[in-house]
Design a protein around this motif. Structure first.
Motif, PDB file in Angstrom:
ATOM      1  N   ILE A 143      24.514  21.201 -28.708  1.00 58.16           N
ATOM      2  CA  ILE A 143      24.414  19.739 -28.776  1.00 58.16           C
ATOM      3  C   ILE A 143      24.297  19.263 -27.335  1.00 58.16           C
ATOM      4  CG2 ILE A 143      25.570  17.606 -29.443  1.00 58.16           C
ATOM      5  CD1 ILE A 143      27.071  19.253 -31.559  1.00 58.16           C
ATOM      6  N   ARG A 144      23.307  18.450 -27.084  1.00 64.08           N
ATOM      7  CA  ARG A 144      23.014  18.070 -25.704  1.00 64.08           C
ATOM      8  C   ARG A 144      22.702  16.579 -25.637  1.00 64.08           C
ATOM      9  NH1 ARG A 144      18.977  22.034 -22.928  1.00 64.08           N
ATOM     10  NH2 ARG A 144      20.835  23.330 -23.190  1.00 64.08           N
ATOM     11  N   GLY A 145      23.311  15.901 -24.659  1.00 60.24           N
ATOM     12  CA  GLY A 145      23.023  14.496 -24.435  1.00 60.24           C
ATOM     13  C   GLY A 145      22.107  14.339 -23.249  1.00 60.24           C
ATOM     14  N   SER A 146      21.108  13.459 -23.387  1.00 57.43           N
ATOM     15  CA  SER A 146      20.157  13.292 -22.293  1.00 57.43           C
ATOM     16  C   SER A 146      19.566  11.892 -22.328  1.00 57.43           C
ATOM     17  CB  SER A 146      19.039  14.334 -22.401  1.00 57.43           C
ATOM     18  OG  SER A 146      18.091  14.152 -21.376  1.00 57.43           O
ATOM     19  N   ASP A 147      19.358  11.322 -21.132  1.00 61.12           N
ATOM     20  CA  ASP A 147      18.641  10.047 -21.047  1.00 61.12           C
ATOM     21  C   ASP A 147      17.168  10.256 -21.369  1.00 61.12           C
ATOM     22  OD1 ASP A 147      21.081   9.191 -20.179  1.00 61.12           O
ATOM     23  OD2 ASP A 147      20.531   9.131 -18.068  1.00 61.12           O
ATOM     24  N   SER A 148      16.621  11.404 -20.947  1.00 58.33           N
ATOM     25  CA  SER A 148      15.253  11.780 -21.291  1.00 58.33           C
ATOM     26  C   SER A 148      15.215  13.299 -21.362  1.00 58.33           C
ATOM     27  CB  SER A 148      14.261  11.282 -20.236  1.00 58.33           C
ATOM     28  OG  SER A 148      14.587  11.797 -18.971  1.00 58.33           O
ATOM     29  N   LEU A 149      14.866  13.822 -22.525  1.00 57.49           N
ATOM     30  CA  LEU A 149      14.906  15.269 -22.737  1.00 57.49           C
ATOM     31  C   LEU A 149      13.835  15.946 -21.898  1.00 57.49           C
ATOM     32  CD1 LEU A 149      16.546  17.250 -24.491  1.00 57.49           C
ATOM     33  CD2 LEU A 149      14.641  17.244 -26.089  1.00 57.49           C
ATOM     34  N   GLU A 150      14.246  16.964 -21.140  1.00 55.89           N
ATOM     35  CA  GLU A 150      13.299  17.660 -20.278  1.00 55.89           C
ATOM     36  C   GLU A 150      12.344  18.498 -21.117  1.00 55.89           C
ATOM     37  OE1 GLU A 150      16.793  20.430 -20.841  1.00 55.89           O
ATOM     38  OE2 GLU A 150      16.434  18.281 -20.611  1.00 55.89           O
ATOM     39  N   ASP A 151      11.195  18.853 -20.518  1.00 55.18           N
ATOM     40  CA  ASP A 151      10.253  19.742 -21.199  1.00 55.18           C
ATOM     41  C   ASP A 151      10.932  21.065 -21.478  1.00 55.18           C
ATOM     42  OD1 ASP A 151       8.269  17.868 -21.115  1.00 55.18           O
ATOM     43  OD2 ASP A 151       7.392  18.608 -19.253  1.00 55.18           O
ATOM     44  N   THR A 152      10.764  21.585 -22.662  1.00 49.95           N
ATOM     45  CA  THR A 152      11.434  22.814 -23.044  1.00 49.95           C
ATOM     46  C   THR A 152      10.691  23.474 -24.177  1.00 49.95           C
ATOM     47  OG1 THR A 152      13.479  23.752 -23.934  1.00 49.95           O
ATOM     48  CG2 THR A 152      12.967  21.505 -24.574  1.00 49.95           C
ATOM     49  N   ASN A 153      10.825  24.777 -24.278  1.00 51.88           N
ATOM     50  CA  ASN A 153      10.262  25.519 -25.393  1.00 51.88           C
ATOM     51  C   ASN A 153      11.194  25.527 -26.590  1.00 51.88           C
ATOM     52  OD1 ASN A 153       7.887  26.294 -24.025  1.00 51.88           O
ATOM     53  ND2 ASN A 153       8.980  27.940 -22.978  1.00 51.88           N
ATOM     54  N   LEU A 154      12.375  24.960 -26.413  1.00 50.09           N
ATOM     55  CA  LEU A 154      13.336  24.907 -27.506  1.00 50.09           C
ATOM     56  C   LEU A 154      12.998  23.764 -28.456  1.00 50.09           C
ATOM     57  CD1 LEU A 154      16.592  25.426 -25.411  1.00 50.09           C
ATOM     58  CD2 LEU A 154      15.282  27.160 -26.638  1.00 50.09           C
ATOM     59  N   VAL A 155      13.541  23.842 -29.663  1.00 46.72           N
ATOM     60  CA  VAL A 155      13.356  22.778 -30.654  1.00 46.72           C
ATOM     61  C   VAL A 155      14.484  21.763 -30.488  1.00 46.72           C
ATOM     62  CG1 VAL A 155      13.188  22.238 -33.116  1.00 46.72           C
ATOM     63  CG2 VAL A 155      12.298  24.414 -32.258  1.00 46.72           C
ATOM     64  N   ALA A 156      14.161  20.480 -30.492  1.00 42.71           N
ATOM     65  CA  ALA A 156      15.158  19.419 -30.335  1.00 42.71           C
ATOM     66  C   ALA A 156      15.134  18.505 -31.553  1.00 42.71           C
ATOM     67  CB  ALA A 156      14.875  18.608 -29.071  1.00 42.71           C
ATOM     68  N   ARG A 157      16.281  18.322 -32.171  1.00 42.60           N
ATOM     69  CA  ARG A 157      16.412  17.403 -33.307  1.00 42.60           C
ATOM     70  C   ARG A 157      17.348  16.269 -32.916  1.00 42.60           C
ATOM     71  NH1 ARG A 157      18.277  18.949 -39.519  1.00 42.60           N
ATOM     72  NH2 ARG A 157      18.605  16.815 -40.229  1.00 42.60           N
ATOM     73  N   LYS A 158      16.853  15.034 -32.983  1.00 42.74           N
ATOM     74  CA  LYS A 158      17.659  13.888 -32.574  1.00 42.74           C
ATOM     75  C   LYS A 158      18.799  13.655 -33.562  1.00 42.74           C
ATOM     76  CE  LYS A 158      17.317   8.955 -31.466  1.00 42.74           C
ATOM     77  NZ  LYS A 158      16.416   7.795 -31.319  1.00 42.74           N
ATOM     78  N   LEU A 159      19.998  13.470 -33.013  1.00 43.26           N
ATOM     79  CA  LEU A 159      21.180  13.234 -33.839  1.00 43.26           C
ATOM     80  C   LEU A 159      21.640  11.783 -33.778  1.00 43.26           C
ATOM     81  CD1 LEU A 159      23.277  16.387 -32.876  1.00 43.26           C
ATOM     82  CD2 LEU A 159      21.952  16.044 -34.977  1.00 43.26           C
ATOM     83  N   ALA A 160      21.658  11.199 -32.591  1.00 37.54           N
ATOM     84  CA  ALA A 160      22.175   9.828 -32.444  1.00 37.54           C
ATOM     85  C   ALA A 160      21.812   9.302 -31.068  1.00 37.54           C
ATOM     86  CB  ALA A 160      23.690   9.812 -32.629  1.00 37.54           C
ATOM     87  N   ALA A 161      21.861   7.991 -30.941  1.00 42.60           N
ATOM     88  CA  ALA A 161      21.673   7.335 -29.644  1.00 42.60           C
ATOM     89  C   ALA A 161      22.969   6.633 -29.270  1.00 42.60           C
ATOM     90  CB  ALA A 161      20.527   6.336 -29.705  1.00 42.60           C
ATOM     91  N   MET A 162      23.375   6.790 -28.009  1.00 43.99           N
ATOM     92  CA  MET A 162      24.623   6.184 -27.540  1.00 43.99           C
ATOM     93  C   MET A 162      24.325   5.187 -26.423  1.00 43.99           C
ATOM     94  SD  MET A 162      27.463   9.250 -27.519  1.00 43.99           S
ATOM     95  CE  MET A 162      26.795  10.036 -26.046  1.00 43.99           C
ATOM     96  N   PRO A 163      24.389   3.895 -26.714  1.00 41.94           N
ATOM     97  CA  PRO A 163      24.236   2.907 -25.648  1.00 41.94           C
ATOM     98  C   PRO A 163      25.447   2.937 -24.716  1.00 41.94           C
ATOM     99  CG  PRO A 163      24.875   1.847 -27.698  1.00 41.94           C
ATOM    100  CD  PRO A 163      24.623   3.278 -28.036  1.00 41.94           C
ATOM    101  N   HIS A 164      25.233   2.547 -23.466  1.00 39.14           N
ATOM    102  CA  HIS A 164      26.316   2.499 -22.484  1.00 39.14           C
ATOM    103  C   HIS A 164      26.742   1.056 -22.223  1.00 39.14           C
ATOM    104  CE1 HIS A 164      25.188   6.623 -21.939  1.00 39.14           C
ATOM    105  NE2 HIS A 164      25.984   6.799 -20.905  1.00 39.14           N
ATOM    106  N   VAL A 165      28.011   0.909 -21.911  1.00 45.93           N
ATOM    107  CA  VAL A 165      28.558  -0.414 -21.574  1.00 45.93           C
ATOM    108  C   VAL A 165      29.331  -0.300 -20.270  1.00 45.93           C
ATOM    109  CG1 VAL A 165      28.667  -1.271 -23.943  1.00 45.93           C
ATOM    110  CG2 VAL A 165      30.603   0.022 -23.013  1.00 45.93           C
TER     111      VAL A 165
END
Length: 296
Positions: A143-165
């Motif tokens: 499970i990985r959090g990212s502002d912008s997912l880097e290029d990768t050969n791995l498969v990425a499935r979006k789980l949720a978005a977390m806004p910041h305050v």
């Protein structure tokens, strides 16, 4: 020559004592059986079967070769059978890497429910905020959090978005005042989460314009929970993922600032090596993650 097919043909011819019988067992024509035997003999450089139109018999080389072929083919079958339970249902050891705070605030309480649902799965959950190398370190999923997912050969499935305050304790605002714009943060005590992708510069947007503020801090720490503890104690303010401080904001331990500005958003992904031949244990864990993060 398909060597695996040729070995199977050779074994069946020897065990059934006939080309025609082996062909019927394997669904091959007599000509195809003969061709496979001839190509196998050419490959090993020895005559394996003496045959006439009426009779056949293994040569000495053929008997020696057959012993090794039988052991090899049986080993292949045993290897397939060893994986059979894993293919039929979710089972085996599942190695997962996940960020500490995301897990503790949004996932760990649900893990026992997952394990109760799938009693044949053993879960090894590794909590670490660093970006692990799935392949090299032997993880099935991360499970990985990212502002912008880097290029990768791995498969990425979006789980949720977390806004910041942007938030701090009421006592901090009473002592230091509230920032009225992002530029005011330069004179405030900021607490920095050092592993964040935006640790050094905080970005705010409003009415089509963007302000990027270099983070001036005396306290950097590689734990979002430690950042939250500092804020609760009235030491500084910080840009925090909303789910991490949701309870604190609701109960008044922390308060927001610059609410008319939007800040960065971190997206959570499930990362895994490939979509092909995805093991059932990974499939059900992905479904579990999607279910849990949809709740929150």
């Amino acid at each position: 020559m398909d060597r695996f097919t040729a070995l199977q043909v050779f074994r069946h011819v020897a065990e059934l004592n006939g080309f025609a019988a082996a062909g019927r067992r394997l669904g091959l024509s007599p000509a195809a059986v003969s061709k496979n035997i001839a190509e196998l003999e050419a490959h090993v450089g020895a005559r394996l079967i003496n045959r006439t139109t009426r009779r056949m018999a293994l040569t000495e080389e053929g008997r020696i070769y057959l012993e090794h072929v039988v052991r090899g083919l049986d080993a292949f079958s045993e290897a397939d059978e060893a994986l059979s339970p894993l293919r039929k249902g979710p089972s085996g050891t599942l190695r997962v890497s996940a960020p500490v705070t995301v897990t503790l605030t949004r996932l760990s309480a649900a893990i026992p429910r997952f394990l109760s649902r799938y009693p044949q799965i053993t879960l090894n959950l590794h909590l670490d905020d660093r970006r692990v190398d799935l392949i090299q370190e032997g993880f099935d999923l991360a499970i990985r959090g990212s502002d912008s997912l880097e290029d990768t050969n791995l498969v990425a499935r979006k789980l949720a978005a977390m806004p910041h305050v942007l938030c701090a304790a009421p006592s901090y605002f009473e002592a230091n005042g509230r920032p009225r714009g992002p530029s005011d943060l330069k004179s405030h005590e900021c607490v920095r989460f050092s592993l964040s992708g935006h640790a050094d510069v905080w970005e705010f947007k409003k009415d089509g314009r963007t302000e990027r503020i270099p983070v001036n801090t005396r306290y950097s720490v590689a734990s979002s929970l430690a950042v939250r503890d500092a804020l609760r104690e009235g030491f500084g303010l910080s840009l925090m993922p909303y789910p991490y401080v949701e309870d604190d904001l609701r109960e008044g331990r922390l308060q927001c600032a610059l609410e008319d500005w939007s800040a960065v958003e971190t997206t959570l992904y499930a990362i895994y090596p490939s979509r092909q031949h995805l093991a059932p244990k990974i499939q059900v864990f992905l479904a579990f993650l999607a279910e849990e993060f949809s709740r929150s």
